[in-house]
Write an enzyme that holds these catalytic residues in place. Structure first.
Site, PDB file in Angstrom:
ATOM      1  N   LYS A 175     -16.934  11.046 -13.377  1.00  0.00           N
ATOM      2  CA  LYS A 175     -15.750  10.417 -13.981  1.00  0.00           C
ATOM      3  C   LYS A 175     -15.560   9.009 -13.425  1.00  0.00           C
ATOM      4  CE  LYS A 175     -13.491  13.762 -12.267  1.00  0.00           C
ATOM      5  NZ  LYS A 175     -12.491  14.744 -11.807  1.00  0.00           N
ATOM      6  N   THR A 207      -0.553   9.684 -12.986  1.00  0.00           N
ATOM      7  CA  THR A 207      -1.927  10.149 -13.166  1.00  0.00           C
ATOM      8  C   THR A 207      -2.275  11.317 -12.240  1.00  0.00           C
ATOM      9  OG1 THR A 207      -2.714   8.521 -11.552  1.00  0.00           O
ATOM     10  CG2 THR A 207      -2.698   7.853 -13.872  1.00  0.00           C
ATOM     11  N   GLY A 209      -3.182  14.712 -10.918  1.00  0.00           N
ATOM     12  CA  GLY A 209      -3.734  15.933 -11.484  1.00  0.00           C
ATOM     13  C   GLY A 209      -4.710  15.745 -12.617  1.00  0.00           C
ATOM     14  N   THR A 210      -5.143  14.510 -12.870  1.00  0.00           N
ATOM     15  CA  THR A 210      -6.068  14.292 -13.985  1.00  0.00           C
ATOM     16  C   THR A 210      -7.387  15.047 -13.785  1.00  0.00           C
ATOM     17  OG1 THR A 210      -6.723  12.210 -12.928  1.00  0.00           O
ATOM     18  CG2 THR A 210      -5.137  12.070 -14.726  1.00  0.00           C
ATOM     19  N   GLY A 211      -7.906  15.044 -12.550  1.00  0.00           N
ATOM     20  CA  GLY A 211      -9.178  15.715 -12.296  1.00  0.00           C
ATOM     21  C   GLY A 211      -9.087  17.218 -12.464  1.00  0.00           C
ATOM     22  N   CYS A 212      -8.035  17.816 -11.900  1.00  0.00           N
ATOM     23  CA  CYS A 212      -7.818  19.262 -12.046  1.00  0.00           C
ATOM     24  C   CYS A 212      -7.666  19.623 -13.514  1.00  0.00           C
ATOM     25  CB  CYS A 212      -6.563  19.691 -11.288  1.00  0.00           C
ATOM     26  SG  CYS A 212      -6.549  19.296  -9.531  1.00  0.00           S
TER      27      CYS A 212
END
Length: 271
Positions: A175, A207, A209-212
């Site tokens: 990412k 932003t 928690g975008t990865g989770c």
């Protein structure tokens, strides 16, 4: 509701990331999710203020009971914290799993900068977890540590992805949200080739928690028998919509709008 997901990750008391984001993401995409919680964190939008690890036997018990009863069509891992936790999770999956695709989000640091993985556990993550994964979803800083090479620009992404594939994982979604530029580029690399996905950067403080959220959305897609490519495309679209409609909560890095797929007007017609 279609597709069962087992999420193995830490809890975020602020609700924006971790288990809470994972559950909301799966439900928003019409999948069922259960959990094995690896750590409790006390956090808000300003940062992580405390971490309480869950006993290893209890982590293994959560995994065993969920898989034996409800079962899973896909598994997602997030915060694993340290070497003993990684080993316990991998042992439990080896003992109780049935070959479900695993989406491994190598959570290493919170949005506010708090370390969520011990430095000495990175090698264990490489050796134990990555070979079990169907896809791993590192951001640029995480990819640097896993690949052992810098990821400072979009041009660095293919080489880092190749190095991670060489560790034994069949696919990596690298990412690019941490990289500079008005366009966010994510690279999906497999042993058969790679594909870039691009989207305009959403300039926002919200932003967290975008990865989770993205990893869980992909796991939901795989549980619903989508191809990895299609699960990534839908997951990215969901995250982008959740970013654009973030509710603006908190004084720091606020949460996304995980309910972006919910239509209250439609729900009212079902009442």
């Amino acid at each position: 509701m279609q597709g069962r997901v087992l999420i193995i990750a830490g809890s975020d008391s602020g609700g924006g990331a971790g288990i809470q984001a994972d559950l909301k993401s799966c439900m928003a995409l019409d999948a069922y999710a259960g959990t094995a919680i690896t750590a409790l964190t006390a956090q808000d939008t300003l940062g992580v203020h405390g971490v309480h690890p869950v006993p290893l036997d209890f982590i293994r018990q959560q995994i065993q009971l969920y898989l034996a009863d409800i079962g899973a069509d896909a598994i997602k891992t997030g915060m694993l914290a340290d070497t003993p936790t990684i080993a316990a999770v991998c042992d439990a999956l080896a003992a109780f799993g049935s070959g479900q695709p695993l989406v491994a989000d190598p959570v290493m640091m919170a949005k506010g900068g708090h370390a969520l993985l011990e430095a000495g556990a990175v090698d264990t993550l490489r050796r134990r977890l990555l070979p079990l994964a169907a896809v791993i979803t590192p951001n640029a800083p995480e990819a640097e540590l896993l690949a052992g090479r810098p990821v400072r620009s979009v041009e660095d992404m293919p080489g880092a992805a190749a190095a991670i594939l060489a560790l034994g994982v069949p696919a990596v979604l690298l990412k690019g949200g941490h990289l500079p530029g008005e366009t966010v580029v994510d690279l999906l690399a497999t042993r058969d080739g790679s594909e870039r996905f691009e989207s305009p950067r959403v300039e926002s403080a919200h932003t967290h928690g975008t990865g989770c959220t993205l990893a869980s959305a992909i796991a939901a897609g795989l549980a619903q028998r989508m191809s990895l490519r299609d699960a990534v495309i839908r997951g990215r679209a969901y995250v982008l919509a959740a970013l654009r409609t973030a509710p603006g909560l908190g004084r720091g890095h606020g949460p996304l709008n995980h309910a972006v797929t919910v239509d209250p007007a439609r729900i009212a017609t079902l009442a």
